[in-house]
Each structure stands twice: as C-alpha cells, then as structure tokens.
Design a protein around this motif. Structure first.
Motif, PDB file in Angstrom:
ATOM      1  N   ALA A   1       0.835  -1.199   0.000  1.00  0.00           N
ATOM      2  CA  ALA A   1       0.000   0.000   0.000  1.00  0.00           C
ATOM      3  C   ALA A   1       0.872   1.252   0.000  1.00  0.00           C
ATOM      4  N   LEU A   2       0.677   2.122  -0.980  1.00  0.00           N
ATOM      5  CA  LEU A   2       1.469   3.349  -1.040  1.00  0.00           C
ATOM      6  C   LEU A   2       1.210   4.230   0.174  1.00  0.00           C
ATOM      7  N   THR A   3      -0.039   4.295   0.624  1.00  0.00           N
ATOM      8  CA  THR A   3      -0.335   5.133   1.785  1.00  0.00           C
ATOM      9  C   THR A   3       0.446   4.686   3.018  1.00  0.00           C
ATOM     10  N   ALA A   4       0.653   3.381   3.159  1.00  0.00           N
ATOM     11  CA  ALA A   4       1.432   2.889   4.302  1.00  0.00           C
ATOM     12  C   ALA A   4       2.873   3.394   4.210  1.00  0.00           C
ATOM     13  N   GLY A   5       3.431   3.397   3.005  1.00  0.00           N
ATOM     14  CA  GLY A   5       4.783   3.912   2.816  1.00  0.00           C
ATOM     15  C   GLY A   5       4.855   5.407   3.083  1.00  0.00           C
ATOM     16  N   LEU A   6       3.863   6.141   2.619  1.00  0.00           N
ATOM     17  CA  LEU A   6       3.854   7.585   2.841  1.00  0.00           C
ATOM     18  C   LEU A   6       3.759   7.911   4.326  1.00  0.00           C
ATOM     19  N   ARG A   7       3.056   7.079   5.074  1.00  0.00           N
ATOM     20  CA  ARG A   7       2.940   7.326   6.514  1.00  0.00           C
ATOM     21  C   ARG A   7       4.262   7.092   7.239  1.00  0.00           C
ATOM     22  N   GLN A   8       5.172   6.367   6.621  1.00  0.00           N
ATOM     23  CA  GLN A   8       6.519   6.244   7.192  1.00  0.00           C
ATOM     24  C   GLN A   8       7.306   7.538   7.034  1.00  0.00           C
TER      25      GLN A   8
END
Length: 207
Positions: free
Chosen positions: A36-43
């Motif tokens: 999930a891209l959103t999971a990466g962005l939240r990092q």
C-alpha cells in the motif's frame, strides 16, 4: 505463451516495464515500492487525502489497453490528492468498468476520504499486476489535472518532468487500474524522512 493478466504490467505506448537509468535510487524506490502506497507515505510523515473527483466517463485508449477493455467502455473514475506533512505529494487516479463499480469493485464508491488500500489489502481474492512506469505526457489522462496541482514556481511544463506508475488489481476477473505520480514537493520530504527500507520482490497474492 500468454501470461495471466495479473502477471503482466499494464503497458501502453510510453509506459515501461522497469525504471530507466535516469531514475535515481529514491525515485526507483517509490516507483516500484510494493504494498500500500499510503502505508509507505505514513513512514515519511502525516498523510492527508482529499478526493478531487468521482465521475463516469468512457475509457480512454491508454487506460483501456491497460485494463484489457474496449476504448469507450463506461468506467467509474476516482481521483485523489495525497499530501505529506502538508505538502501536496501524490495525485492518484483509479478506475474500473462502470458495471464492476456496482459489483466486484463496488467498495470504491464508498471510500469517501479513506485510501483505496482499505479495500485492496484485506481481500485474498485480489491480485495485482507488476508496475509500469513512465514520464508524464499529455496522453496520460490525468496529465492536465496534475499540471494544475503543481506549485506556481515549478510551472506547468514541469508536469512533463514527473514520473508516474500504475498497476492493475484484479478481482472476480474485473480490473481496477490505479495510477499514481509524485509531485516535485514530495522528493525533499521523502529524502528528509529517509523512508527507504529494502525493497522486496513484487509478490502476487493468490486467492
């Protein structure tokens, strides 16, 4: 031998099956990052998502080819813009055949401001194709909208310097095409966040 659709990247003129040498390590990471891209962005930082459009239209040739449907087929489109730490960072465009948006992909009509990942990564019947990448140009359907989101100091011509990625999710034989690109303001934020864990080989989940 023809590969199953979920094993083939969604290619069309201008789209590439791999990042070219012009992409640096940071760009390559985000253009090929699985999951999930959103999971990466939240990092990287605080993520906010706003829906910029939801509507029906006829499938454009570039996207129809990627989805293995006929050009002009009615599709349901959802466009969003994700910001990271207050910086507009990632526009995304998702679409599925209109009939599928009432069936296999009906969840995309009920997301509101939740990310698409909320309906994609908890269903073992969903498979995902490898990524295709490209530098943006007018044939890409959301090129004009992205040019409008660029900060004035970058200028509209900067849209042609942006890189995008896309993949197709499959459920019950129905495609959901997801395209994302990274705005200029994202790269300094990503570099400062140092969110580059080692990439894993793209794994296709099977039901």
């Amino acid at each position: 031998m023809t590969l199953p659709l979920h094993n083939s990247p969604p290619l069309a003129p201008g789209w590439l099956a791999d990042c070219p040498p012009v992409c640096d390590a940071l760009m390559r990471h985000w253009l090929t990052r699985p999951g999930a891209l959103t999971a990466g962005l939240r990092q990287v930082g605080q993520v906010r998502l706003r829906v910029t459009g939801e509507y029906a239209e006829g499938a454009r040739p570039d996207e129809a080819r990627a989805m293995h449907i006929a050009p002009g087929t009615p599709v349901w489109v959802r466009e969003v813009l994700m910001s990271v730490n207050g910086v507009d960072s990632v526009p995304a465009r998702s679409l599925a055949p209109l009939a599928a948006s009432h069936g296999a992909w009906q969840g995309m009509r009920r997301l509101s401001t939740r990310p698409l990942a909320d309906m994609l990564y908890h269903d073992r019947t969903v498979t995902r194709s490898p990524f295709a990448v490209r530098r943006l140009a007018p044939p890409v359907p959301f090129f004009r909208a992205i040019a409008g989101w660029l900060a004035p100091e970058h200028g509209a011509h900067a849209a042609q310097q942006l890189w995008a990625r896309r993949s197709v999710f499959w459920r019950m034989g129905q495609p959901l095409l997801v395209a994302e690109c990274f705005l200029p303001g994202f790269w300094p934020v990503a570099a400062a966040g140092n969110a580059m864990p080692p990439l894993k080989k793209h794994v296709i989940r099977r039901g």
